[in-house]
Motif scaffolding. Structure first.
Motif, PDB file in Angstrom:
ATOM      1  N   MET A  21     108.904 -40.794 -30.512  1.00 42.78           N
ATOM      2  CA  MET A  21     109.464 -39.642 -31.220  1.00 42.78           C
ATOM      3  C   MET A  21     108.405 -38.576 -31.450  1.00 42.78           C
ATOM      4  O   MET A  21     108.662 -37.376 -31.306  1.00 42.78           O
ATOM      5  CB  MET A  21     110.057 -40.082 -32.562  1.00 42.78           C
ATOM      6  CG  MET A  21     111.326 -40.913 -32.463  1.00 42.78           C
ATOM      7  SD  MET A  21     112.702 -40.020 -31.696  1.00 42.78           S
ATOM      8  CE  MET A  21     112.643 -40.685 -30.013  1.00 42.78           C
ATOM      9  N   ALA A  22     107.203 -39.009 -31.803  1.00 42.23           N
ATOM     10  CA  ALA A  22     106.120 -38.050 -31.988  1.00 42.23           C
ATOM     11  C   ALA A  22     105.760 -37.355 -30.684  1.00 42.23           C
ATOM     12  O   ALA A  22     105.506 -36.144 -30.648  1.00 42.23           O
ATOM     13  CB  ALA A  22     104.893 -38.754 -32.572  1.00 42.23           C
ATOM     14  N   CYS A  23     105.745 -38.115 -29.580  1.00 46.65           N
ATOM     15  CA  CYS A  23     105.453 -37.514 -28.270  1.00 46.65           C
ATOM     16  C   CYS A  23     106.549 -36.550 -27.842  1.00 46.65           C
ATOM     17  O   CYS A  23     106.265 -35.499 -27.265  1.00 46.65           O
ATOM     18  CB  CYS A  23     105.273 -38.608 -27.228  1.00 46.65           C
ATOM     19  SG  CYS A  23     103.782 -39.601 -27.440  1.00 46.65           S
ATOM     20  N   LEU A  24     107.806 -36.901 -28.123  1.00 48.61           N
ATOM     21  CA  LEU A  24     108.913 -36.014 -27.757  1.00 48.61           C
ATOM     22  C   LEU A  24     108.815 -34.687 -28.510  1.00 48.61           C
ATOM     23  O   LEU A  24     108.921 -33.618 -27.907  1.00 48.61           O
ATOM     24  CB  LEU A  24     110.241 -36.701 -28.062  1.00 48.61           C
ATOM     25  CG  LEU A  24     111.507 -35.853 -27.841  1.00 48.61           C
ATOM     26  CD1 LEU A  24     111.612 -35.414 -26.389  1.00 48.61           C
ATOM     27  CD2 LEU A  24     112.752 -36.629 -28.273  1.00 48.61           C
ATOM     28  N   GLY A  25     108.619 -34.759 -29.821  1.00 47.30           N
ATOM     29  CA  GLY A  25     108.467 -33.533 -30.579  1.00 47.30           C
ATOM     30  C   GLY A  25     107.254 -32.741 -30.151  1.00 47.30           C
ATOM     31  O   GLY A  25     107.305 -31.509 -30.051  1.00 47.30           O
ATOM     32  N   GLY A  26     106.149 -33.441 -29.888  1.00 39.77           N
ATOM     33  CA  GLY A  26     104.947 -32.745 -29.431  1.00 39.77           C
ATOM     34  C   GLY A  26     105.128 -32.097 -28.069  1.00 39.77           C
ATOM     35  O   GLY A  26     104.672 -30.973 -27.839  1.00 39.77           O
ATOM     36  N   ALA A  27     105.788 -32.800 -27.137  1.00 43.28           N
ATOM     37  CA  ALA A  27     106.008 -32.243 -25.800  1.00 43.28           C
ATOM     38  C   ALA A  27     106.849 -30.977 -25.857  1.00 43.28           C
ATOM     39  O   ALA A  27     106.514 -29.953 -25.233  1.00 43.28           O
ATOM     40  CB  ALA A  27     106.686 -33.289 -24.910  1.00 43.28           C
ATOM     41  N   LEU A  28     107.943 -31.016 -26.619  1.00 36.88           N
ATOM     42  CA  LEU A  28     108.794 -29.830 -26.721  1.00 36.88           C
ATOM     43  C   LEU A  28     108.069 -28.691 -27.426  1.00 36.88           C
ATOM     44  O   LEU A  28     108.122 -27.534 -26.991  1.00 36.88           O
ATOM     45  CB  LEU A  28     110.076 -30.193 -27.474  1.00 36.88           C
ATOM     46  CG  LEU A  28     111.009 -31.192 -26.783  1.00 36.88           C
ATOM     47  CD1 LEU A  28     112.178 -31.539 -27.687  1.00 36.88           C
ATOM     48  CD2 LEU A  28     111.497 -30.641 -25.460  1.00 36.88           C
ATOM     49  N   GLY A  29     107.391 -29.017 -28.522  1.00 36.08           N
ATOM     50  CA  GLY A  29     106.705 -27.972 -29.267  1.00 36.08           C
ATOM     51  C   GLY A  29     105.573 -27.332 -28.497  1.00 36.08           C
ATOM     52  O   GLY A  29     105.419 -26.099 -28.504  1.00 36.08           O
ATOM     53  N   LEU A  30     104.779 -28.130 -27.809  1.00 33.76           N
ATOM     54  CA  LEU A  30     103.652 -27.583 -27.072  1.00 33.76           C
ATOM     55  C   LEU A  30     104.108 -26.825 -25.826  1.00 33.76           C
ATOM     56  O   LEU A  30     103.483 -25.837 -25.425  1.00 33.76           O
ATOM     57  CB  LEU A  30     102.686 -28.707 -26.693  1.00 33.76           C
ATOM     58  CG  LEU A  30     102.006 -29.378 -27.893  1.00 33.76           C
ATOM     59  CD1 LEU A  30     101.128 -30.533 -27.431  1.00 33.76           C
ATOM     60  CD2 LEU A  30     101.189 -28.380 -28.692  1.00 33.76           C
ATOM     61  N   ARG A  31     105.206 -27.255 -25.206  1.00 30.37           N
ATOM     62  CA  ARG A  31     105.743 -26.482 -24.078  1.00 30.37           C
ATOM     63  C   ARG A  31     106.274 -25.134 -24.555  1.00 30.37           C
ATOM     64  O   ARG A  31     106.149 -24.125 -23.869  1.00 30.37           O
ATOM     65  CB  ARG A  31     106.842 -27.265 -23.368  1.00 30.37           C
ATOM     66  CG  ARG A  31     106.340 -28.390 -22.496  1.00 30.37           C
ATOM     67  CD  ARG A  31     105.449 -27.909 -21.380  1.00 30.37           C
ATOM     68  NE  ARG A  31     106.188 -27.251 -20.306  1.00 30.37           N
ATOM     69  CZ  ARG A  31     105.610 -26.593 -19.305  1.00 30.37           C
ATOM     70  NH1 ARG A  31     104.300 -26.478 -19.268  1.00 30.37           N
ATOM     71  NH2 ARG A  31     106.345 -26.046 -18.365  1.00 30.37           N
ATOM     72  N   CYS A  32     106.874 -25.126 -25.742  1.00 27.92           N
ATOM     73  CA  CYS A  32     107.320 -23.845 -26.302  1.00 27.92           C
ATOM     74  C   CYS A  32     106.123 -22.949 -26.609  1.00 27.92           C
ATOM     75  O   CYS A  32     106.185 -21.725 -26.423  1.00 27.92           O
ATOM     76  CB  CYS A  32     108.135 -24.074 -27.570  1.00 27.92           C
ATOM     77  SG  CYS A  32     109.759 -24.820 -27.281  1.00 27.92           S
TER      78      CYS A  32
END
Length: 300
Positions: A21-32
């Protein structure tokens, strides 16, 4: 009396799901965040806001998924709903401040240091505020050194993740940054939990608040749904294709290179042939002869 703490009552299920879950949120946030560096200011704020909400939701979801596996032997654990919701708001706001600093200032040392520090402090604040909403028949005590170590882990790893995100080197680079961000959140969480001791009180009435399963399970639906929606937005954006804007992103961070001509300013200088409507002037190339040595008698 000291309480016996079990942070893995469901085995490795909760740590693994929490890390994902932390990786998913981080991946979306950092791609944004990466996408925000490729657009004008009017769209940049929207992408940064979406990235902040994605990372904040991922951090919050990770924390309470991990807390589903937390138990104190023989003592029911409940949660205060207002404080639990407030921890989500703190995560989104503080992470947003750090991301906006890096998104507008770029990969400068000061911007990364400031943004990473605020983002890491946001992760730590969310964790300990969420822990403050926990209700049980006992008192929570923390080891100062271990708490300081958990905050340091969050700050360093968050700074490294933001640095990796602003390099704008494609999907794999952002994926690696999200793994670092996930490591920052989970590492900080379990380090902070290692600093916790529970001093149990005598027998009495049950703690006020809602049971963990009844409160946390419904509350996780909203952030999870938002992460799915954010993922759809990111995947549907054509500019987020792998390597599509790599050259443009690299040029945008070089001083003196303009990607799009500004209104009212010609793409070429005012005295150039293109500005006068003429075809480009061709320059002649002269090849200089090699230097000659002293002339011989035959040359004379």
């Amino acid at each position: 009396m000291q309480g016996t703490i079990d942070g893995f009552s469901y085995g490795l299920v909760t740590p693994v799901v929490a890390y994902l879950m932390a990786c998913l949120g981080g991946a979306l946030g950092l791609r944004c965040t990466t996408r925000a560096l490729l657009v004008e200011n009017s769209w940049r704020r929207g992408w940064l806001a979406l990235g902040s909400a994605a990372i904040g939701s991922g951090i919050w979801t990770m924390h309470f998924v991990a807390m589903m596996g937390f138990a104190v032997e023989g003592v029911p654990v409940r949660y205060d709903a207002p404080i639990t919701f407030a921890s989500l708001g703190v995560a989104v706001v503080m992470v947003g401040i750090g991301i906006f600093i890096v998104g507008h200032r770029g990969a400068t040392v000061m911007a990364l240091f400031t943004g990473g520090t605020i983002t890491g402090l946001g992760v730590a604040s969310m964790h300990y505020l969420g822990m403050a909403g926990m209700r049980l028949q006992g008192t929570l005590r923390y080891d100062t050194f271990t708490v300081s170590l958990s905050v340091l882990i969050a700050v360093v790893a968050a700074t490294a993740a933001l640095w990796a995100a602003v390099q704008v080197r494609g999907f794999l680079w952002s994926l690696g940054a999200s793994l670092v961000m996930g490591l920052a959140v989970t590492g900080m969480h379990y380090t902070g939990m290692a600093a916790l001791d529970v001093h149990l009180h005598g027998a009495g009435g049950g703690p006020a608040g809602d049971p963990a399963a009844e409160l946390l399970a419904p509350m996780l639906i909203g952030p999870l749904a938002f992460l799915v929606l954010a993922g759809v937005v990111v995947m549907c954006d054509p500019q987020m294709a792998v390597g599509a804007d790599r050259q443009r992103a690299e040029q945008s961070v070089r001083p003196g290179l303009a990607l799009v001509p500004r209104p009212g300013i010609p793409a070429h200088g005012p005295g150039s042939d293109a500005a006068r409507g003429r075809p480009p002037h061709r320059r002649r190339t002269f090849v200089s002869a090699p230097p000659r040595g002293p002339r011989s008698r035959l040359d004379r």
